[in-house]
Design a protein around this motif. Structure first.
Motif, PDB file in Angstrom:
ATOM      1  N   VAL A  88       0.845  -1.195   0.000  1.00  0.00           N
ATOM      2  CA  VAL A  88       0.000   0.000   0.000  1.00  0.00           C
ATOM      3  C   VAL A  88       0.878   1.241   0.000  1.00  0.00           C
ATOM      4  O   VAL A  88       2.025   1.197   0.458  1.00  0.00           O
ATOM      5  N   PRO A  89       0.344   2.372  -0.490  1.00  0.00           N
ATOM      6  CA  PRO A  89       1.108   3.617  -0.443  1.00  0.00           C
ATOM      7  C   PRO A  89       1.312   4.058   1.002  1.00  0.00           C
ATOM      8  O   PRO A  89       0.499   3.762   1.878  1.00  0.00           O
ATOM      9  N   GLY A  90       2.382   4.765   1.249  1.00  0.00           N
ATOM     10  CA  GLY A  90       2.650   5.304   2.579  1.00  0.00           C
ATOM     11  C   GLY A  90       3.947   4.781   3.139  1.00  0.00           C
ATOM     12  O   GLY A  90       4.439   3.733   2.738  1.00  0.00           O
ATOM     13  N   ARG A  91       4.484   5.530   4.060  1.00  0.00           N
ATOM     14  CA  ARG A  91       5.751   5.126   4.674  1.00  0.00           C
ATOM     15  C   ARG A  91       5.492   4.212   5.843  1.00  0.00           C
ATOM     16  O   ARG A  91       4.728   4.526   6.730  1.00  0.00           O
ATOM     17  N   GLY A  92       6.156   3.095   5.812  1.00  0.00           N
ATOM     18  CA  GLY A  92       6.122   2.189   6.941  1.00  0.00           C
ATOM     19  C   GLY A  92       7.338   2.458   7.808  1.00  0.00           C
ATOM     20  O   GLY A  92       7.832   3.577   7.876  1.00  0.00           O
ATOM     21  N   SER A  93       7.838   1.433   8.423  1.00  0.00           N
ATOM     22  CA  SER A  93       9.003   1.559   9.279  1.00  0.00           C
ATOM     23  C   SER A  93      10.254   1.818   8.445  1.00  0.00           C
ATOM     24  O   SER A  93      10.422   1.265   7.362  1.00  0.00           O
ATOM     25  N   GLY A  94      11.140   2.644   8.967  1.00  0.00           N
ATOM     26  CA  GLY A  94      12.398   2.904   8.294  1.00  0.00           C
ATOM     27  C   GLY A  94      13.308   1.701   8.265  1.00  0.00           C
ATOM     28  O   GLY A  94      14.313   1.706   7.561  1.00  0.00           O
ATOM     29  N   PHE A  95      12.986   0.644   8.999  1.00  0.00           N
ATOM     30  CA  PHE A  95      13.829  -0.545   9.041  1.00  0.00           C
ATOM     31  C   PHE A  95      13.557  -1.498   7.889  1.00  0.00           C
ATOM     32  O   PHE A  95      14.367  -2.351   7.576  1.00  0.00           O
ATOM     33  N   SER A  96      12.394  -1.392   7.251  1.00  0.00           N
ATOM     34  CA  SER A  96      12.014  -2.324   6.205  1.00  0.00           C
ATOM     35  C   SER A  96      12.489  -1.813   4.847  1.00  0.00           C
ATOM     36  O   SER A  96      12.437  -0.610   4.570  1.00  0.00           O
ATOM     37  N   LEU A  97      12.962  -2.716   3.992  1.00  0.00           N
ATOM     38  CA  LEU A  97      13.608  -2.330   2.740  1.00  0.00           C
ATOM     39  C   LEU A  97      12.731  -1.519   1.785  1.00  0.00           C
ATOM     40  O   LEU A  97      13.237  -0.741   0.989  1.00  0.00           O
ATOM     41  N   GLU A  98      11.423  -1.685   1.857  1.00  0.00           N
ATOM     42  CA  GLU A  98      10.551  -0.961   0.928  1.00  0.00           C
ATOM     43  C   GLU A  98      10.268   0.470   1.359  1.00  0.00           C
ATOM     44  O   GLU A  98       9.757   1.284   0.582  1.00  0.00           O
ATOM     45  N   ALA A  99      10.605   0.841   2.591  1.00  0.00           N
ATOM     46  CA  ALA A  99      10.267   2.162   3.137  1.00  0.00           C
ATOM     47  C   ALA A  99      10.713   3.330   2.251  1.00  0.00           C
ATOM     48  O   ALA A  99       9.934   4.267   2.048  1.00  0.00           O
ATOM     49  N   PRO A 100      11.928   3.335   1.703  1.00  0.00           N
ATOM     50  CA  PRO A 100      12.342   4.470   0.868  1.00  0.00           C
ATOM     51  C   PRO A 100      11.536   4.612  -0.434  1.00  0.00           C
ATOM     52  O   PRO A 100      11.606   5.643  -1.092  1.00  0.00           O
ATOM     53  N   GLU A 101      10.771   3.584  -0.794  1.00  0.00           N
ATOM     54  CA  GLU A 101       9.996   3.608  -2.028  1.00  0.00           C
ATOM     55  C   GLU A 101       8.651   4.315  -1.878  1.00  0.00           C
ATOM     56  O   GLU A 101       7.900   4.422  -2.853  1.00  0.00           O
ATOM     57  N   GLY A 102       8.314   4.735  -0.651  1.00  0.00           N
ATOM     58  CA  GLY A 102       7.030   5.397  -0.429  1.00  0.00           C
ATOM     59  C   GLY A 102       5.858   4.433  -0.341  1.00  0.00           C
ATOM     60  O   GLY A 102       4.707   4.819  -0.500  1.00  0.00           O
ATOM     61  N   VAL A 103       6.158   3.176  -0.089  1.00  0.00           N
ATOM     62  CA  VAL A 103       5.141   2.137   0.065  1.00  0.00           C
ATOM     63  C   VAL A 103       5.488   1.306   1.291  1.00  0.00           C
ATOM     64  O   VAL A 103       6.585   1.411   1.838  1.00  0.00           O
TER      65      VAL A 103
END
Length: 134
Positions: A88-103
């Motif tokens: 889904v769109p949105g920032r999750g935790s900064g620890f997860s690899l997808e976070a910088p992608e805006g999802v």
């Protein structure tokens, strides 16, 4: 276990993001802790950079042989639930690899059907990190 019964699956959109992350970071794994930091969001890490606990449960493998782990406490609550990893769109935790992608990855759940429960209960319990080579 019959091939049609799985505890965890993935949407096409989430699978495409994992493919992209694998191309950039190499093999990955997902972990659902149930703790703080986006409680219902599984965290994606480069494989080998996150140590699962000995009691963590291996729910299954997603495409590309991606292991999906869950903390034992969380599994106790969700053992009768089918999980689908979505994106889904949105920032999750900064620890997860997808976070910088805006999802962020997100878990969608439903109760297992009677057929799925019977199939899963006829098998040994899911393995834990203590019994699966890392």
């Amino acid at each position: 276990m019959p091939a049609d019964v799985h505890r965890v699956e993935i949407t096409e959109q989430a699978e495409q993001m994992l493919d992209s992350l694998i191309r950039r970071h190499g093999a990955v794994m997902l972990h659902q802790s149930g703790g703080c930091c986006d409680g219902s969001s599984p965290m994606c890490y480069p494989r080998g950079e996150f140590r699962v606990g000995a009691s963590d449960v291996l729910l299954g493998y997603l495409p590309d042989d991606i292991p999906f782990w869950m903390s034992a406490d969380q599994f106790a609550y969700w053992k009768h639930t089918h999980l689908t990893v979505d994106l889904v769109p949105g920032r999750g935790s900064g620890f997860s690899l997808e976070a910088p992608e805006g999802v962020r990855f997100l878990i969608r759940s439903r109760l297992l059907t009677e057929h799925e429960v019977a199939a899963l209960e006829s098998q040994p319990p899911p393995p834990t990190a203590a019994t699966v080579p890392q």
